[in-house]
Design an enzyme around this catalytic site. Structure first.
Site, short mmCIF file in Angstrom:
data_model
loop_
_atom_site.label_atom_id
_atom_site.label_comp_id
_atom_site.label_asym_id
_atom_site.label_seq_id
_atom_site.Cartn_x
_atom_site.Cartn_y
_atom_site.Cartn_z
N HIS A 1 18.28 6.56 11.76
CA HIS A 1 17.46 7.64 11.20
C HIS A 1 17.29 7.46 9.69
O HIS A 1 16.19 7.65 9.15
CB HIS A 1 18.12 9.00 11.46
CG HIS A 1 18.01 9.47 12.88
ND1 HIS A 1 16.82 9.49 13.57
CD2 HIS A 1 18.96 9.97 13.73
CE1 HIS A 1 17.05 9.97 14.79
NE2 HIS A 1 18.33 10.25 14.91
N ASP B 1 13.98 9.95 16.82
CA ASP B 1 14.65 9.94 18.12
C ASP B 1 13.67 9.54 19.21
O ASP B 1 12.45 9.70 19.08
CB ASP B 1 15.20 11.34 18.43
CG ASP B 1 16.53 11.59 17.73
OD1 ASP B 1 17.41 10.72 17.80
OD2 ASP B 1 16.67 12.66 17.11
N HIS C 1 23.01 4.49 15.58
CA HIS C 1 21.89 5.41 15.85
C HIS C 1 21.60 6.28 14.63
O HIS C 1 20.44 6.36 14.18
CB HIS C 1 22.24 6.27 17.08
CG HIS C 1 21.27 7.39 17.35
ND1 HIS C 1 20.36 7.34 18.38
CD2 HIS C 1 21.07 8.59 16.74
CE1 HIS C 1 19.63 8.46 18.38
NE2 HIS C 1 20.06 9.24 17.40
N GLU C 2 22.65 6.92 14.10
CA GLU C 2 22.44 7.84 12.97
C GLU C 2 21.96 7.08 11.73
O GLU C 2 21.10 7.56 10.99
CB GLU C 2 23.72 8.63 12.67
CG GLU C 2 24.24 9.48 13.83
CD GLU C 2 23.25 10.53 14.35
OE1 GLU C 2 22.23 10.78 13.70
OE2 GLU C 2 23.51 11.10 15.42
ZN LIG Z 1 19.14 10.97 16.69
#
Ligand SMILES: [Zn+2]
Length: 199
Positions: A119, A125, A115-116
């Site tokens: 980014h 998000d 997830h990170e």
């Molecule tokens: Zn996030």
């Protein structure tokens, strides 16, 4: 007047033809998007070094336009205790990921990591609670361990890394994707005491 004008036209046509030929020679494959290396560094990843390697492999498998490899420090993987995991993107493919060790005891460490990194690869998000969506983060709950981007998320990354759109992704810090662990909240309320206790 006609003669100079005609010669000007011919000269213009000749220049345009040469420019076109030159452009073809300079850009032999203008239609294909270039694969771009995202060099990540795990020297400060501590217990999450292997998690980072797994997450990089997932992104490589799900995309066509990026290749994550340990070839430099475009992306530094680090960790901390408390405060929440986050990503600090300085530009597309560049920045830092910080994994909260405490949070990774409750949530899937691999899902947090992919997830990170998402980014850093340009994704925002999307807190819709859907476990099938990687960028839903902690909104999908602690039982959600899915570490894979959806096809739409993977396609978005590929299009961002396509040759025309790289500069369109701004610098941004992404915090709050993962609800703080209960113990972390307790430490915050009486951080003076817990700081002594953990020192
Ligand atoms: Zn996030």
């Amino acid at each position: 007047m006609r003669k100079p004008k005609l010669s000007r036209i011919l000269a213009t046509l000749a220049a345009a033809t040469l420019a076109a030929l030159g452009a073809v020679a300079v850009n032999p494959a203008p239609a294909s998007a270039a694969v771009r290396n995202v060099c990540y560094n795990i020297s400060q990843a501590g217990p999450f070094a292997n998690t980072a390697v797994q997450a990089a492999a997932i992104w490589n498998n799900y995309t066509n336009n990026i290749n994550m490899a340990q070839c430099g420090s475009n992306l530094r993987i680090t960790y901390t205790y408390g405060g929440g995991s986050y990503a600090q993107r300085t530009s597309l493919g560049n920045g830092r990921v910080v994994i909260d060790y405490n949070q990774a005891q409750q949530y899937s460490a691999l899902r947090i990591m992919t997830h990170e990194i998402g980014h850093i690869l340009g994704l925002p998000d999307n807190y819709n609670g859907n476990c099938a969506i990687l960028m839903s983060g902690g909104s999908a709950g602690t039982s959600c361990t899915n570490p894979y981007p959806s096809s739409a998320e993977a396609s978005r990354v590929d299009s961002l890394f396509g040759f025309a759109a790289r500069s369109a992704t701004p610098a941004q810090v992404f915090t709050g994707s993962w609800p703080a662990a209960a113990t972390v909240g307790a430490q915050r309320l009486s951080h003076g005491r817990s700081r002594d206790a953990t020192a």
